[in-house]
Design a protein around this motif. Sequence first.
Motif, PDB file in Angstrom:
ATOM      1  N   VAL A 183       0.889  -1.288  -0.015  1.00  0.00           N
ATOM      2  CA  VAL A 183      -0.101   0.025   0.140  1.00  0.00           C
ATOM      3  C   VAL A 183       0.908   1.205   0.130  1.00  0.00           C
ATOM      4  CG1 VAL A 183      -1.965  -1.066   1.186  1.00  0.00           C
ATOM      5  CG2 VAL A 183      -0.359   0.128   2.461  1.00  0.00           C
ATOM      6  N   ALA A 184       2.007   1.176   0.556  1.00  0.00           N
ATOM      7  CA  ALA A 184       3.007   2.352   0.659  1.00  0.00           C
ATOM      8  C   ALA A 184       3.582   2.588  -0.872  1.00  0.00           C
ATOM      9  CB  ALA A 184       4.029   2.207   1.650  1.00  0.00           C
ATOM     10  N   LEU A 185       3.691   1.722  -1.560  1.00  0.00           N
ATOM     11  CA  LEU A 185       4.471   1.860  -2.894  1.00  0.00           C
ATOM     12  C   LEU A 185       4.100   2.995  -3.980  1.00  0.00           C
ATOM     13  CD1 LEU A 185       6.270   0.281  -4.946  1.00  0.00           C
ATOM     14  CD2 LEU A 185       4.491  -0.539  -5.990  1.00  0.00           C
ATOM     15  N   LYS A 186       2.801   3.274  -3.441  1.00  0.00           N
ATOM     16  CA  LYS A 186       2.108   4.491  -4.364  1.00  0.00           C
ATOM     17  C   LYS A 186       2.647   5.964  -3.700  1.00  0.00           C
ATOM     18  CE  LYS A 186      -0.545   5.711  -7.898  1.00  0.00           C
ATOM     19  NZ  LYS A 186      -0.453   5.212  -9.402  1.00  0.00           N
ATOM     20  N   VAL A 187       2.969   6.031  -2.586  1.00  0.00           N
ATOM     21  CA  VAL A 187       2.926   6.920  -1.354  1.00  0.00           C
ATOM     22  C   VAL A 187       4.547   7.721  -1.680  1.00  0.00           C
ATOM     23  CG1 VAL A 187       2.722   8.005   0.806  1.00  0.00           C
ATOM     24  CG2 VAL A 187       0.877   6.725  -0.343  1.00  0.00           C
ATOM     25  N   VAL A 188       5.519   6.849  -1.059  1.00  0.00           N
ATOM     26  CA  VAL A 188       6.863   6.807  -0.998  1.00  0.00           C
ATOM     27  C   VAL A 188       7.643   5.953  -1.662  1.00  0.00           C
ATOM     28  CG1 VAL A 188       6.553   8.003   1.512  1.00  0.00           C
ATOM     29  CG2 VAL A 188       6.873   5.567   1.146  1.00  0.00           C
TER      30      VAL A 188
END
Length: 272
Positions: A183-188
């Motif tokens: 889920v964090a791939l797109k954010v950071v």
Amino acid sequence: MILDDFLVRAALAGIGVALAAAPLGCFVVWRRMAYFGDATAHAAILGVALSLVLSTSIFAGVLVISLAMATIVSLLSGKGYAMDTLLGVMAHSALAFGLVAVSFVSGVRIDLMAYLFGDILAVGKADLAVIWTGTALVLGLMGWRWSNLLTATLNTDLAHASGIDPKREQLILTLSLAVVVAVALKVVGVLLIAALLIIPAAAARPFSRTPEAMALLAAAIGATAATGGLQAAYWLDTPTGPTIVSLAAILFALASLAGNARRKAWRAEPPR
């Protein structure tokens, strides 16, 4: 509609990832598993390549590969290599294989920078649904197993005596870590996911008297870094993912200074 504003979607995405990463980041800090998070995150690029080749969801591909990497590392630990050596080899090998695999994907334009450093401003409504579903799953797992995870982290002998299987708790952490990476791939992006896991938890540690307080404070610090970094990147025209992590690092530095000052003040107080 409020979700039509890309900045609102980006802020909600950042807060969602911060909430998911906070309790897990505390266990990463307590167990000294920083490299474990790195190895799992770096494997995400291989998951991206696999998803593009098979024309499947990026989230699904990253989740499967991240979970596989975390499981492999767990199985290989204690098999003759020091943990930091094993994790270092696995982390950088996974990233290298992933980048090579991406180069073989033909007919698809790939923005590697977005995967390496995140592209939170491009988060859509579907991405937001995936992020918050993953966040709910991680928080649910952490809440369900919190007491057992703490016992297994503090003392494996005590865990066995209490009827708790430390390997099972490790597997739950592994699953949660894979979900957070996905889920964090797109954010950071893959290169900064470990930082978002570790830095807020480390910043919260000096001010926390209980594990629960540390997890809550880490969530607040992570959410502040996400929303504040988003605003700073918008004003300064800087890359958003790195700006979020930079703000988290500044908050960690301030927390460290404040913690040191408080400890010195306690030592200077005359005995009563």
